[in-house]
Structures are given as structure tokens and as C-alpha cells.
Enzyme design. Structure first.
Site, PDB file in Angstrom:
ATOM      1  CB  THR A   1      -0.902   0.032   1.246  1.00  0.00           C
ATOM      2  OG1 THR A   1      -0.061   0.093   2.390  1.00  0.00           O
ATOM      3  CG2 THR A   1      -1.777  -1.189   1.332  1.00  0.00           C
TER       4      THR A   1
ATOM      5  CD  GLU B   1      -5.156  -2.386   2.240  1.00  0.00           C
ATOM      6  OE1 GLU B   1      -5.617  -1.891   1.201  1.00  0.00           O
ATOM      7  OE2 GLU B   1      -4.488  -1.735   3.069  1.00  0.00           O
TER       8      GLU B   1
ATOM      9  CE  LYS C   1     -13.904  12.870  12.218  1.00  0.00           C
ATOM     10  NZ  LYS C   1     -12.610  12.616  11.592  1.00  0.00           N
TER      11      LYS C   1
HETATM   12  P1  ADP Z   1      -3.510   3.396  -1.401  1.00  0.00           P
HETATM   13  O1  ADP Z   1      -3.763   4.799  -1.886  1.00  0.00           O
HETATM   14  O2  ADP Z   1      -3.678   3.164   0.063  1.00  0.00           O
HETATM   15  O3  ADP Z   1      -2.417   2.654  -2.084  1.00  0.00           O
HETATM   16  P2  ADP Z   1      -5.531   1.996  -2.749  1.00  0.00           P
HETATM   17  O4  ADP Z   1      -5.097   2.190  -4.145  1.00  0.00           O
HETATM   18  O5  ADP Z   1      -5.668   0.693  -2.191  1.00  0.00           O
HETATM   19  O6  ADP Z   1      -4.645   2.713  -1.878  1.00  0.00           O
HETATM   20  O7  ADP Z   1      -6.745   2.931  -2.484  1.00  0.00           O
HETATM   21  C1  ADP Z   1      -7.840   2.572  -1.742  1.00  0.00           C
HETATM   22  C2  ADP Z   1      -8.646   3.776  -1.344  1.00  0.00           C
HETATM   23  O8  ADP Z   1      -8.891   4.635  -2.446  1.00  0.00           O
HETATM   24  C3  ADP Z   1     -10.010   3.413  -0.837  1.00  0.00           C
HETATM   25  O9  ADP Z   1      -9.971   2.999   0.507  1.00  0.00           O
HETATM   26  C4  ADP Z   1     -10.770   4.717  -1.042  1.00  0.00           C
HETATM   27  O10 ADP Z   1     -10.530   5.642  -0.007  1.00  0.00           O
HETATM   28  C5  ADP Z   1     -10.154   5.272  -2.293  1.00  0.00           C
HETATM   29  N1  ADP Z   1     -11.011   4.955  -3.447  1.00  0.00           N
HETATM   30  C6  ADP Z   1     -10.864   3.971  -4.334  1.00  0.00           C
HETATM   31  N2  ADP Z   1     -11.817   4.031  -5.284  1.00  0.00           N
HETATM   32  C7  ADP Z   1     -12.603   5.085  -4.969  1.00  0.00           C
HETATM   33  C8  ADP Z   1     -13.778   5.681  -5.553  1.00  0.00           C
HETATM   34  N3  ADP Z   1     -14.323   5.221  -6.668  1.00  0.00           N
HETATM   35  N4  ADP Z   1     -14.308   6.754  -4.931  1.00  0.00           N
HETATM   36  C9  ADP Z   1     -13.768   7.253  -3.801  1.00  0.00           C
HETATM   37  N5  ADP Z   1     -12.674   6.751  -3.224  1.00  0.00           N
HETATM   38  C10 ADP Z   1     -12.092   5.680  -3.789  1.00  0.00           C
END
Ligand code: ADP
Length: 547
Positions: A186, A331, A444
Site C-alpha cells: 500500500t 487490500e 468534522k
Molecule cells: P492506497 O492509496 O492506500 O495505495 P488503494 O489504491 O488501495 O490505496 O486505495 C484505496 C482507497 O482509495 C479506498 O480505501 C478509497 O478511499 C479510495 N477509493 C478507491 N476508489 C474510490 C472511488 N471510486 N471513490 C472514492 N474513493 C475511492
């Protein structure tokens, strides 16, 4: 009593065997780092991935040993997907956009034995190779005659020389389908990165699910362009689902600018494309002023971050391309939900349908989801109640590689473990999920929550705004108030007051940002998403007007 069906493990090698036998002449087209277009077939991928497997055997790599890549989307990367995992090793795709220190850290953490890289990443490899203690072989993904003479990397070989002398025969081994197949770290916006370790079983189940009509809907009639990188969550599983369906695959290589992507879509008659909003923004920005149209593109999956309504509208109404808004995470392999309409929505107006497409969609079979309040109590699916989103299913992590970060799962009353996504969401009565925000980004204000995504979506709907990022800023009375940082479109003008006025009627009054900050650029992270941590750092000394 056990069923009497054949006991055959779900293995990644079966995908490439299937593609070779049933779609052998299906095309794989790649824009190479060299700039030219390379084309061959699924049968060629199968043949050369067997050579990769033989080459790995010749290096005495053990079962589950890690083989890393620093590579763009292309055919050699695809061969490694199959050759590495198929032979029982673990493919570790590294995101080349990470900081070199982070790359060295994760290569050591993963204990990578071999690292294969595109020549465009040679400077990066030169910077990190001495720090990667476990890597015993460096392979440049190029022809033998393209290998740089004085790279400074000991024992560097070209990929073509490495596999060239190997036999094209190889008997894919059979083993437990729960064996690890690939891994992805990640982004680690907080703390050290953690790795999701996928298995053959999770990958095949995800590939089946991804191909379903209400998910990616891939078929042998598609020409699919994964702009989403193969170095991040397996390009949303497309390299596997494409083999399973026999789709033609078009790899963009390093050329991700609007012009190159558009030209590839047209030249290769792409019907289907997948990418994050920032990439599609570049494409639309290229197309609009030139009055360009798509001749073959029918559908596009957009995910990774929220797809702004203005983008959905442009694809759907201006270009006739169906938008499939998707949500997932590293994940989750990564797919969790996809937004496709139900039968009862078909009679609705285009505007009403667009409002549904704004949501991140319905859960795919294989993904259970729920939203809970701060006490862990499940919240209703009414489209209004918002809470922490938890998921479970066979392609969702149960723990991170090397148990980093401890046990992440939250047990329910039955003792079943749910993975906390870190997202805040609503779910409506039809099961459509809508991400309110990442829990750490939600603002918030006076005990109420404001979705930074909503504030950004309104800003980018203004014709003068190219990009927007909303963050919460300390306020003595309300705790936090939203401010929005915006990048103007080239040549466009808009004032702070005009933009604040633009929010009126589009959101509740108390949610309207207190300030607009005009910036040259908004920091983007390694996976093409806005880096709010960095933005917060940049605006550190900032104070709300009047305070
Ligand atoms: P990282 O940025 O942690 O490497 P990932 O590529 O796994 O992560 O991203 C996951 C996160 O991206 C999700 O938990 C969510 O917050 C955000 N995300 C993914 N797709 C969408 C979407 N279509 N709309 C809003 N947020 C999204």
C-alpha cells in the site's frame, strides 16, 4: 459426504494455458519504452512465460521466492505475471513512483531475489541497487543489444538474453491454491508500507468476478486498455480477466498523456478502458479543444478515487461512453463495488441515471460489506446514515505480509473477521455504496461531518477549475472548517468570491468552504491520487480568513 467433482486447484497457470488453447491468436499490443508498437498473441505470452519459468528454475529460485518488477504496462511484464506466479514464485510489483528510499525499504522487506525493470527506471535502479541486500540478479526488460554497457549494476542482464536460450516447454507445477502468487504494498501515506499478499485462489476468484457483466463485463469481443498500472494492485486484475475471457489487450507503456492514450484507443479500436480520474482528466483535456471523438470506445471503468460528476457527464453525454464507477483498495485485490444500473433504473432520465453513477456501486458477489457507527453497531442501508465501512470476502486480506501492523480484522458477534477499509460511506436501499470520504479526510465541523469529496466535486464542475482538493483547517469554534485548494484551467479566470458563490444551492450552507486557495498544482501521490498529507504540509502556516 464430499462432492464427486474433480479436485483441481485454482492456479494462475491455468489462465494462460486456457488463453493459449482457446484464444491463441488473440492480440496483445504494447507501446514499448522504446516508443514503438509491439504486437503478438496470447500463444506468444504463454510460450515466453514458460521460458521465464525455466529461467527462474535455472536461478535456483525456491517456491514462494519473490521476483520484483519496476515496469510499465507491457507484454514482458505480462509474461512475468504468468511465468513467476505460474512456477510457484511470488510476483512483487513495485510502484516506481515511490520514493527511492521507500523502494529499497520494500524490496528488502519483501526479500526480493530478482528485480526486473524497464530501462526508463535505470536511474532509479542505479540509485537503489546497493541498498537492496537480497536482490541477487538485476534484469533489464530489453533486447540484448539495448543493454547499457556501463550501467554500474553488477551482473546486469537483458531479459531477452535471460529467457532467450530457455526451452519453451515447461510443465506448470500443481500446488495448494492458497499459495501466495503476488504482492503489492500500500502507498503507506502513514507509517511504513504494508503488503497485501494475494493467493492463486484469491486471484482466480477475483478474475472470474471481475469479468462478470455487472462488474467489468470483459469478453472475447473487447479490446481492453488498462491504463491502471500493472505495478499497482495487478492493474485491477485485467491481466488475469483478459486471459480468462480472451480479450485483446492494449498496453500503453509509459505514454500516459492524453494525446498518446487517445491515439492508442483509436488505432487499436479499444472498446474498454480502465483508469483513475486524473488520467481521464488528461484525456478529456486533450480531446475537447480539438473536437475529437471516440470511434470504438464503449465503456470505461473509473476508480481509485471518486469520479467527479463533471467527468461522468462528459463521458456519458458528450462522448457516449458508459462510465462504470468502481471502488476498491489494494487490500481487496482491488475490486469491491462497481456501479452498473439495475433493470428498474433503465426508464429513468439521463440525469437521474448519472446521479446513480456517481455512487461507487453495488457489491460484487464475493464481497460482503456493512457500515457501522463508532460503537461498531451496524447502520441502516437508507442512503443517509454514514459510518465506517467494513468488508469481508475471499479476495480481501486477513493480515498483512509478515503480520505487519498486527491483526487488522474486527470481529462481529459471530466471531467473523471484517476488514476496516478506513473509508466512511452510505449504502442505499438498493445496495449502492457511496464513499463519503476517507475517515482521515472527512471534515468534522461542529460535530457534523463534511465530505471533502462533495466539496471537490462542486469545484471541478466550475468551468474555470481543473482540479480541487478540500481539507479541514483548525477553527476555534467549529473544530474544523473546509477550505478548498484549486488549480485553474489554463487561460481561465475566476475569483475567490465567484467560486464561493458557485457553491450556493449546491450544498448545505454550513458545508460551503470558508476559503478558496488558488495553487499552481496539487500534490499527486504514487498511485495518481491527491496527496492530502502533502497539501496539509504545504498549507501549514495557513489561517482561516478573519481568525
Ligand atoms: P492506497 O492509496 O492506500 O495505495 P488503494 O489504491 O488501495 O490505496 O486505495 C484505496 C482507497 O482509495 C479506498 O480505501 C478509497 O478511499 C479510495 N477509493 C478507491 N476508489 C474510490 C472511488 N471510486 N471513490 C472514492 N474513493 C475511492
Amino acid at each position: 459426504m464430499l462432492g464427486l467433482m474433480q479436485d483441481q486447484p485454482l492456479l494462475i497457470s491455468s489462465l494462460i494455458e486456457f488463453a493459449e488453447r482457446h484464444h491463441g491468436d488473440g492480440e496483445i499490443v504494447s507501446r514499448r519504452v522504446e516508443g514503438d508498437i509491439h504486437r503478438y498473441s496470447w500463444a506468444d505470452v504463454a510460450r515466453r512465460s514458460r521460458q521465464v519459468a525455466n529461467a527462474l528454475d535455472s536461478e535456483n529460485l525456491l517456491f514462494s521466492d519473490r521476483v520484483a518488477t519496476l515496469a510499465w504496462n507491457g507484454y514482458r511484464h505480462l509474461e512475468l505475471y504468468y511465468g513467476v506466479s505460474g512456477s510457484g514464485r511470488v510476483l512483487h510489483t513495485i510502484n516506481p513512483r515511490l520514493h527511492p528510499e521507500q523502494i529499497a525499504w520494500i524490496a528488502n522487506h519483501a526479500e526480493d531475489q530478482i528485480l526486473c525493470f524497464d530501462l526508463s527506471f535505470l536511474p532509479l535502479v542505479q540509485a537503489v541497487h546497493a541498498k537492496c541486500a537480497t536482490v541477487k540478479k538485476w534484469i533489464a526488460l530489453c533486447d540484448a543489444d539495448k543493454l547499457p554497457a556501463d550501467s554500474g549494476i553488477p551482473g546486469l542482464v537483458s531479459y531477452e538474453a535471460w529467457i532467450g536460450g530457455q526451452s519453451t516447454d515447461y510443465a506448470w507445477p500443481s500446488f495448494d491454491e492458497n499459495s501466495a502468487s503476488s504482492m503489492c504494498y500500500t502507498s503507506g501515506t502513514t507509517g511504513n508500507p504494508k503488503a497485501a499478499l494475494y493467493s492463486h485462489r484469491s486471484t482466480i476468484l477475483h478474475a472470474y468476478a471481475a469479468a462478470l457483466p455487472d462488474v467489468m463485463g470483459l469478453s472475447a469481443r473487447d479490446s481492453v486498455l488498462p491504463v491502471v498500472p500493472m505495478f499497482h494492485v495487478n492493474a485491477w486484475g485485467i491481466p488475469y480477466s483478459a486471459a480468462l475471457t480472451g480479450a485483446k489487450v492494449v498496453f500503453p507503456g509509459p505514454a500516459l498523456d492524453g494525446k498518446s492514450v487517445y491515439e492508442l484507443i483509436e488505432a487499436e479500436k479499444v472498446t474498454y478502458a480502465a483508469g483513475v480520474p486524473t488520467v481521464w482528466q488528461m484525456l478529456l483535456t486533450h480531446m475537447k479543444p480539438a473536437g475529437l471523438r471516440f470511434s470504438t470506445l464503449k465503456r470505461t471503468v473509473i476508480g481509485g478515487s471518486a469520479c467527479p460528476p463533471a467527468m461522468i457527464h462528459a463521458f456519458q453525454q458528450d462522448y457516449g461512453v458508459e462510465v462504470l464507477h468502481a471502488w476498491g483498495m489494494t487490500e481487496m485485490s482491488p475490486l469491491g463495488t462497481l456501479c452498473t444500473l439495475k433493470n428498474k433504473h433503465l426508464e429513468m432520465s439521463a440525469e437521474a441515471q448519472d446521479a446513480i453513477r456517481l455512487k461507487q456501486g453495488r457489491a460484487i458477489f464475493g464481497v460482503d460489506m456493512k457500515i457501522v457507527d463508532s460503537d461498531g453497531k451496524e447502520l441502516p442501508w437508507d442512503g443517509k446514515a454514514y459510518g465506517d465501512l467494513l468488508v469481508k470476502g475471499p479476495w480481501i486480506v486477513k493480515e498483512y505480509f509478515k503480520a505487519e501492523g498486527g491483526d487488522p480484522l474486527v470481529p462481529d458477534a459471530q466471531g467473523r473477521g471484517w476488514f476496516p477499509t478506513g473509508d466512511v460511506a452510505t449504502i442505499d436501499a438498493d445496495g449502492f455504496l457511496q464513499i463519503t470520504d476517507r475517515s482521515k479526510d472527512v471534515i468534522k465541523s461542529g460535530g457534523e461531518w463534511i465530505s471533502s469529496i462533495d466539496i471537490e466535486n462542486i469545484a471541478v464542475a466550475h468551468p474555470a477549475i481543473a482540479m480541487a482538493a478540500c481539507i479541514g483547517v483548525f477553527h476555534p469554534k467549529w473544530d474544523e472548517r473546509p477550505v478548498v485548494a484549486v488549480v485553474k484551467r489554463p487561460g481561465a479566470e475566476v475569483t475567490r468570491e465567484e467560486l464561493i458563490k458557485f457553491y450556493e444551492g449546491k450544498t448545505a450552507k454550513w458545508q460551503i468552504p470558508d476559503d478558496v486557495i488558488f495553487v499552481e498544482a496539487i500534490p499527486i501521490g504514487a498511485t495518481g491520487k491527491i496527496l492530502k498529507t502533502k497539501l496539509r504540509e504545504q498549507l501549514k502556516g495557513y489561517k482561516l480568513p478573519g481568525l
